[in-house]
Design an enzyme around this catalytic site. Structure first.
Site, PDB file in Angstrom:
ATOM      1  N   ARG A  72       0.855  -1.224   0.003  1.00 53.02           N
ATOM      2  CA  ARG A  72      -0.044  -0.120   0.021  1.00 53.02           C
ATOM      3  C   ARG A  72       0.728   1.287  -0.108  1.00 53.02           C
ATOM      4  NH1 ARG A  72      -3.795  -2.803  -2.024  1.00 53.02           N
ATOM      5  NH2 ARG A  72      -5.216  -3.759  -0.498  1.00 53.02           N
ATOM      6  N   ASP A 159      -1.822  -6.667 -11.356  1.00 54.87           N
ATOM      7  CA  ASP A 159      -2.666  -7.190 -10.472  1.00 54.87           C
ATOM      8  C   ASP A 159      -3.626  -6.166  -9.678  1.00 54.87           C
ATOM      9  OD1 ASP A 159      -3.454  -9.388  -8.541  1.00 54.87           O
ATOM     10  OD2 ASP A 159      -2.515  -8.261  -6.905  1.00 54.87           O
ATOM     11  N   HIS A 239      -2.928 -16.135  -7.766  1.00 52.44           N
ATOM     12  CA  HIS A 239      -4.104 -16.441  -6.930  1.00 52.44           C
ATOM     13  C   HIS A 239      -5.149 -17.629  -7.952  1.00 52.44           C
ATOM     14  CE1 HIS A 239      -5.619 -12.663  -8.667  1.00 52.44           C
ATOM     15  NE2 HIS A 239      -5.077 -12.269  -7.824  1.00 52.44           N
ATOM     16  N   ASP A 312      -1.468 -12.728  -1.218  1.00 54.45           N
ATOM     17  CA  ASP A 312      -2.474 -11.823  -1.436  1.00 54.45           C
ATOM     18  C   ASP A 312      -2.908 -10.983  -0.386  1.00 54.45           C
ATOM     19  OD1 ASP A 312      -3.734 -10.078  -3.057  1.00 54.45           O
ATOM     20  OD2 ASP A 312      -5.353 -11.602  -3.725  1.00 54.45           O
ATOM     21  N   HIS A 316      -6.894  -3.215   4.045  1.00 55.79           N
ATOM     22  CA  HIS A 316      -8.003  -2.316   3.789  1.00 55.79           C
ATOM     23  C   HIS A 316      -8.444  -1.892   5.160  1.00 55.79           C
ATOM     24  CE1 HIS A 316      -8.443  -2.838  -0.452  1.00 55.79           C
ATOM     25  NE2 HIS A 316      -8.561  -4.146  -0.179  1.00 55.79           N
ATOM     26  N   GLY A 331     -10.438  -7.797  -0.570  1.00 53.22           N
ATOM     27  CA  GLY A 331      -9.069  -8.163   0.059  1.00 53.22           C
ATOM     28  C   GLY A 331      -9.022  -8.665   1.551  1.00 53.22           C
TER      29      GLY A 331
HETATM   30  O1  DOR Z   1      -9.074  -9.040  -3.181  1.00 54.47           O
HETATM   31  C1  DOR Z   1      -8.031  -8.263  -3.762  1.00 54.47           C
HETATM   32  N1  DOR Z   1      -7.508  -7.342  -3.436  1.00 54.47           N
HETATM   33  N2  DOR Z   1      -7.815  -8.831  -5.028  1.00 54.47           N
HETATM   34  C2  DOR Z   1      -6.929  -8.207  -5.868  1.00 54.47           C
HETATM   35  O2  DOR Z   1      -6.501  -8.599  -6.980  1.00 54.47           O
HETATM   36  C3  DOR Z   1      -6.147  -6.843  -5.419  1.00 54.47           C
HETATM   37  C4  DOR Z   1      -6.400  -6.804  -3.789  1.00 54.47           C
HETATM   38  C5  DOR Z   1      -6.223  -5.403  -3.293  1.00 54.47           C
HETATM   39  O3  DOR Z   1      -5.174  -4.533  -3.885  1.00 54.47           O
HETATM   40  O4  DOR Z   1      -6.848  -5.023  -2.551  1.00 54.47           O
END
Ligand code: DOR
Length: 434
Positions: A72, A159, A239, A312, A316, A331
Site C-alpha cells: 500500500r 494485479d 491466485h 495476497d 484495507h 481483499g
Molecule cells: O481481493 C483483492 N484485493 N484482489 C486483488 O487482486 C487486489 C487486492 C487489493 O489490492 O486490495
C-alpha cells in the site's frame, strides 16, 4: 533490510531443514555469523554467540517468501506501510516479500521502483517489488519494463486487474521474453466480472448479490496458456481459485509448457458460504468459490500443479471494510496466518509446505538469497517453526495497520517462533524486535 554489522546468533536445539526432509532429522545447533550460516552441529554448539535462540521441538526452515503482498505504499499509508507490512511479514516467518504495483502512484516507472526499494531497506524483511505491465495498470500502453528490469524488477503484473487486450498481452509477453522477466496475470475477464461482488452460484442467488462466474477467471487462464505457447514466454498465474483453472494449468504443464501458478490461503480455507452474513471481510478478488473449487486448489497444491502459496495480503482500513458488501473493497490480510493455515488445512508434510512457501516462490521470484537449504555458507534467511504449537487467530490484524482478518476465532496448528533475516533476529519468541 539494513546491512549493519550482524550479531552472532546461535539457534539451539532445532532440526535444520534440508530438501526432502521427512521431519525425522536429528536436532543440531546452527550458528549464524555475518549474515551467513557459519556452522551446524558440534562446531556451532561450542561457539560463543551474542544471542542464543531456543529452538527446542522446532524446525529451522528457510525463511518464507511471499510472491504477492500489497504493501500500500506509496499512497494508502493509512491501510499499510512498507514498515508495518514488513513487520507483519517477519512475524509470519517471511524473510522476503514481493510488493504488488497497485499503489498510488502505480509502480510503473523506475522512479517509483526506486522509492519502494529505498523504503524497503529499513523493513525487517527483504522487500522486492513487481512492476506494472501497463502504464497505470490501465491496460492500454506497455509500461517501461526495461527501465524497471534494470533496477532488478523481475516480475511484472497489473494485479488487481488482468490485461484484457489479447494483442497487448501478446506484445507484453514478447517484450518480457526479450528482457528475460516473467509476467504474472490476475486472471479476470472484466466483461464478465464488472459490477459483481462474489462468486456466481447458488449462494449468490440466495443472497441476491451479483456474482461473477468461474469462467471469468478460466477464460483468461486459457488465453494466457495459448499466448505463452505462441510467444514461448513463461507466464505465472496469480491466485488461482477455480477447479477448471487448476486443471487447465495441469494440462498445460503436462504438455510441456513453462508456466507456474500460485494459490492464496483463503482459496484453500474458505468457501462462498462465508459470505452469507454479508460481511465484507469475506469479499476478495478472485472471490471465494465452492467446496469443489477449494478441494481442487488443495489437490493442485498437493500434486505440484500449483507451485506456490502466496498470501495476497491486502490490507484495507476498518472504515472501508464497514461499507455494504457490494461497495467494500476486496481483499483480506494473510501474512501472519499463511503458514499456520497451510499446515492446518493442507494435510501435507512440513517439507512440502516449506517448498510451497519458500523454495518454489524464491525460484519464481528470482530471489537467490531466499529459499535455500539450511547449510553452511548459505544466507541466513531463516524461520524457526514450531509445527505442533496450537493457537487461535484473533481479529486484531497483528502488526498490520488494518484488521481485515477473515479467520478470527479459528484454531490452527503451527507457529512461527523466530525469524532471522540476513543474519539478524527480527522476531524472537513470536515478538517483533523492530
Ligand atoms: O481481493 C483483492 N484485493 N484482489 C486483488 O487482486 C487486489 C487486492 C487489493 O489490492 O486490495
Amino acid at each position: 533490510m539494513s546491512t549493519g554489522p550482524n550479531p552472532t546468533v546461535k539457534l539451539r536445539g532445532g532440526r535444520p531443514w534440508t530438501p526432502g526432509d521427512r521431519g525425522d532429522g536429528t536436532s543440531a545447533d546452527v550458528l549464524v555469523r555475518d549474515g551467513l550460516v557459519a556452522a551446524i552441529g558440534p562446531e556451532a554448539t561450542e561457539a560463543t554467540a551474542d544471542i542464543t535462540l531456543d529452538c527446542g521441538d522446532c524446525v529451522v526452515s528457510p525463511g518464507l517468501v511471499d510472491l504477492h503482498t500489497h504493501l500500500r505504499q506509496p499512497g494508502k499509508e493509512e491501510a499499510e506501510t512498507i514498515e508495518s507490512g514488513g513487520r507483519a511479514a517477519a512475524l509470519g516467518g517471511f524473510t522476503a516479500v514481493l510488493a504488488m504495483p497497485n499503489t498510488t502512484p502505480t509502480i510503473d516507472s523506475a522512479e517509483v521502483v526506486r522509492e519502494v526499494l529505498e523504503l524497503g531497506r529499513s523493513a525487517p524483511c527483504a522487500v522486492h517489488t513487481s512492476g506494472a505491465i501497463t502504464v497505470d495498470r490501465a491496460g492500454e500502453r506497455l509500461a517501461p519494463m526495461a527501465e524497471m528490469a534494470a533496477l532488478g524488477v523481475s516480475l511484472f503484473t497489473d494485479d488487481g486487474s488482468g490485461v484484457q487486450d489479447d494483442a497487448l498481452m501478446r506484445r507484453a509477453l514478447e517484450y518480457a521474453g526479450g528482457l528475460g522477466v516473467i509476467l504474472a496475470q490476475h486472471c479476470e475477464v472484466t466483461s464478465l466480472s464488472q459490477g459483481t461482488c462474489m462468486h456466481e452460484g447458488a449462494v449468490s442467488s440466495r443472497l441476491g448479490l451479483s456474482g461473477q462466474p468461474a469462467e471469468a477467471e478460466e477464460l483468461m487462464v486459457m488465453r494466457d496458456i495459448a499466448l505463452s505457447r505462441l510467444t514461448g514466454t513463461p507466464v505465472h498465474f496469480l491466485h488461482l481459485s477455480t477447479a477448471r483453472s487448476v486443471d487447465l494449468v495441469r494440462q498445460a504443464k503436462a504438455a510441456g509448457q513453462t508456466i507456474t501458478a500460485e494459490a492464496a490461503p483463503h482459496h484453500f480455507t474458505l468457501t462462498d458460504e462465508a459470505c452469507v452474513g454479508y460481511d465484507p471481510l469475506f469479499k476478495v478478488h478472485p472471490p471465494l468459490r465452492t467446496p469443489a473449487d477449494v478441494a481442487a486448489v488443495k489437490a493442485g497444491l498437493a500434486d505440484g500443479t500449483i507451485d506456490a502459496i502466496a498470501t495476497d495480503h491486502a490490507p484495507h482500513t476498518p472504515d472501508s471494510k464497514e461499507l455494504p458488501f457490494d461497495q467494500a473493497p476486496p481483499g483480506m490480510l494473510g501474512l501472519e496466518y499463511a503458514l499456520a493455515l497451510a499446515l492446518t488445512e493442507l494435510q501435507l508434510p512440513l517439507d512440502a509446505v516449506i517448498s510451497l512457501l519458500s523454495v518454489r516462490p524464491a525460484v519464481i521470484g528470482r530471489m537467490d538469497e531466499q529459499g535455500r537449504p539450511v547449510a553452511v555458507g548459505e544466507p541466513a534467511n531463516l524461520c524457526v517453526i514450531d509445527p505442533s504449537a496450537t493457537w487461535t487467530i484473533d481479529d486484531t490484524g497483528g502488526a498490520s495497520r488494518s484488521r481485515n482478518v477473515p479467520y478470527a476465532g479459528r484454531r490452527v496448528t503451527g507457529k512461527v517462533r523466530h525469524t532471522v533475516c540476513a543474519g539478524e533476529p527480527v522476531v524472537i519468541d513470536g515478538a517483533a524486535q523492530r
